[in-house]
Enzyme design. Structure first.
Site, short mmCIF file in Angstrom:
data_model
loop_
_atom_site.label_atom_id
_atom_site.label_comp_id
_atom_site.label_asym_id
_atom_site.label_seq_id
_atom_site.Cartn_x
_atom_site.Cartn_y
_atom_site.Cartn_z
N HIS A 135 64.72 51.33 13.54
CA HIS A 135 63.39 51.61 14.10
C HIS A 135 63.40 52.06 15.56
O HIS A 135 62.35 52.36 16.12
CB HIS A 135 62.50 50.37 14.00
CG HIS A 135 62.87 49.27 14.96
ND1 HIS A 135 63.96 48.48 14.77
CD2 HIS A 135 62.31 48.87 16.13
CE1 HIS A 135 64.05 47.62 15.78
NE2 HIS A 135 63.07 47.84 16.62
N1 UDP Z 1 63.04 40.69 11.59
C1 UDP Z 1 62.20 40.07 10.69
N2 UDP Z 1 61.74 40.77 9.61
C2 UDP Z 1 62.09 42.06 9.38
C3 UDP Z 1 62.95 42.70 10.30
C4 UDP Z 1 63.40 42.00 11.41
O1 UDP Z 1 61.87 38.89 10.85
O2 UDP Z 1 61.63 42.64 8.39
C5 UDP Z 1 63.49 39.94 12.76
C6 UDP Z 1 64.98 39.98 13.02
O3 UDP Z 1 65.64 38.99 12.26
C7 UDP Z 1 65.03 39.70 14.51
C8 UDP Z 1 63.81 40.39 15.03
O4 UDP Z 1 62.94 40.55 13.90
O5 UDP Z 1 64.90 38.33 14.78
C9 UDP Z 1 64.20 41.71 15.60
O6 UDP Z 1 63.09 42.40 15.90
P1 UDP Z 1 63.13 43.99 16.10
O7 UDP Z 1 64.26 44.57 15.36
O8 UDP Z 1 61.75 44.46 15.81
O9 UDP Z 1 63.30 44.12 17.67
P2 UDP Z 1 64.57 44.25 18.61
O10 UDP Z 1 65.48 43.11 18.33
O11 UDP Z 1 65.20 45.55 18.35
O12 UDP Z 1 63.99 44.16 19.98
#
Ligand code: UDP
Length: 350
Positions: A203
């Site tokens: 994403h």
């Molecule tokens: N996550 C979740 N459900 C999903 C996809 C991701 O709970 O369908 C969780 C994942 O395990 C992690 C967090 O969301 O804890 C990551 O969020 P994201 O990827 O949106 O943000 P980033 O980490 O890239 O800032």
């Protein structure tokens, strides 16, 4: 003491859940929860409040999707109003989203002390909106909580050593706590028909804003030797009609955190451009392929636990085969980051 917590996006709900639990154990702290509304879909927001037992936000600013300037501007305006009314002693911000930088900026202009959780992360790629949010938030906050010693060192290099504290990573606290309450009831239906699979998320704007990158990634996923379970982020879902892929990719709606931990635990490996999921793979003993040009979480690169492959199809197909994993480090703390953060804030009263 009154602490105003600013959250708005999925990873912030997971981090705030852990901090909020610790705050609630302190009768002398009152937390005011401010949700900017940056993520608003039920499966990107409500499910986390319910599952992780985060108290209902005291304020939902309902900012929603918009361009960076407009979104951040609206947050700034609405957060300022709430802070003027609530007059908290501290403002707490998390991570690297527009909600983070808007919260820190609104607070500092009102002379309210601000603490930034997950400080000191750098990708050294200024084209990432998250990188700008991190740099700005670190440099305007009063107290910085770093998840790793590497983050501490980066903060010191930027002249911020005096206000930096090593806390360890709240996401490590979260995974230790919540993985204990994951049961079979959190098994997503897609697994009923799968034995072995890879878990993937995609994403980041560097992939979703570049159609050819997204195509390379989906082409690689289509050719992997196991099915790929892909809970799809709303930003990526909008682009699916323009991408070629086959049914080796099992696209599902975004899942709750407990379902995600179930998927992670039973997966063979992880492919992702998420910051949080790279670390969660590491915490859960899973090798990771990172679909980015660099990572902030360089500790995970040691001993083949994580490979940076950008959107290079051949590299994805090559690195997924590497299995000789070595030892993992304990760089992310002892699972008590949240207590250290709250104590760090309380210490300022003395
Ligand atoms: N996550 C979740 N459900 C999903 C996809 C991701 O709970 O369908 C969780 C994942 O395990 C992690 C967090 O969301 O804890 C990551 O969020 P994201 O990827 O949106 O943000 P980033 O980490 O890239 O800032």
């Amino acid at each position: 003491m009154k602490i105003a917590t600013i959250i708005g996006a999925r990873p912030q709900f997971i981090k705030a859940a852990t901090l909020s639990r610790v705050v609630r154990a302190h009768s002398d702290i009152k937390e005011v929860l401010i949700h900017t509304g940056q993520h608003y879909d039920a499966n990107m927001s409500d499910v986390f409040f319910r599952q992780l037992q985060i108290p209902e936000p005291d304020y939902n600013l309902e900012v929603g999707s918009a361009s960076h300037g407009r979104q951040t501007g609206q947050m700034l305006e609405r957060i300022e109003e709430v802070l003027l009314k609530e007059k908290p002693d501290w403002v707490l911000t998390y991570g690297d989203t527009n909600s983070t930088v808007a919260g820190a900026l609104a607070a500092v202009k009102l002379h309210i002390p601000t603490a930034h959780v997950e400080a000191g992360l750098r990708s050294f790629n200024r084209k990432m909106p998250e990188e700008i949010n991190r740099i700005a938030s670190d440099h305007i906050s009063d107290l910085l909580f770093a998840p790793t010693q590497n983050a501490m060192a980066l903060l010191a290099k930027e002249g911020l050593a005096d206000i930096s504290r090593f806390s360890g990573d709240v996401m490590y606290d979260s995974i230790l706590f919540y993985s204990k309450i994951v049961t079979e009831k959190h098994k997503p239906a897609v697994l009923d028909e799968l034995n072995a699979y890879y878990l993937a998320t995609v994403h980041r704007p560097e992939n979703t804003d570049a159609p050819e990158r997204l195509q390379h990634i989906f082409s690689a996923f289509s050719e992997l030797d196991k099915p790929v379970v892909l809970p799809i982020h709303p930003r990526t879902r909008h682009l699916l009609d323009n991408i070629q892929f086959n049914d080796n990719i099992r696209i599902i709606d975004p899942v709750g955190y407990l379902e995600m931990l179930y998927l992670l635990k039973h997966s063979a490996k992880v492919l992702t451009d998420s910051g949080g999921l790279q670390k969660e793979a590491y915490f859960m003993n899973k090798a990771c392929i990172t679909l980015r040009d660099q990572t902030e979480w360089i500790e995970t690169l040691e001993n083949n636990w994580n490979f940076i492959v950008a959107a290079d199809k051949d590299k994805i197909l090559d690195k997924i085969q590497v299995n000789n994993l070595g030892a993992r480090s304990d760089a992310f703390g002892d699972g008590h980051a949240a207590e250290k953060i709250i104590n760090g804030i309380l210490d300022t009263e003395e």
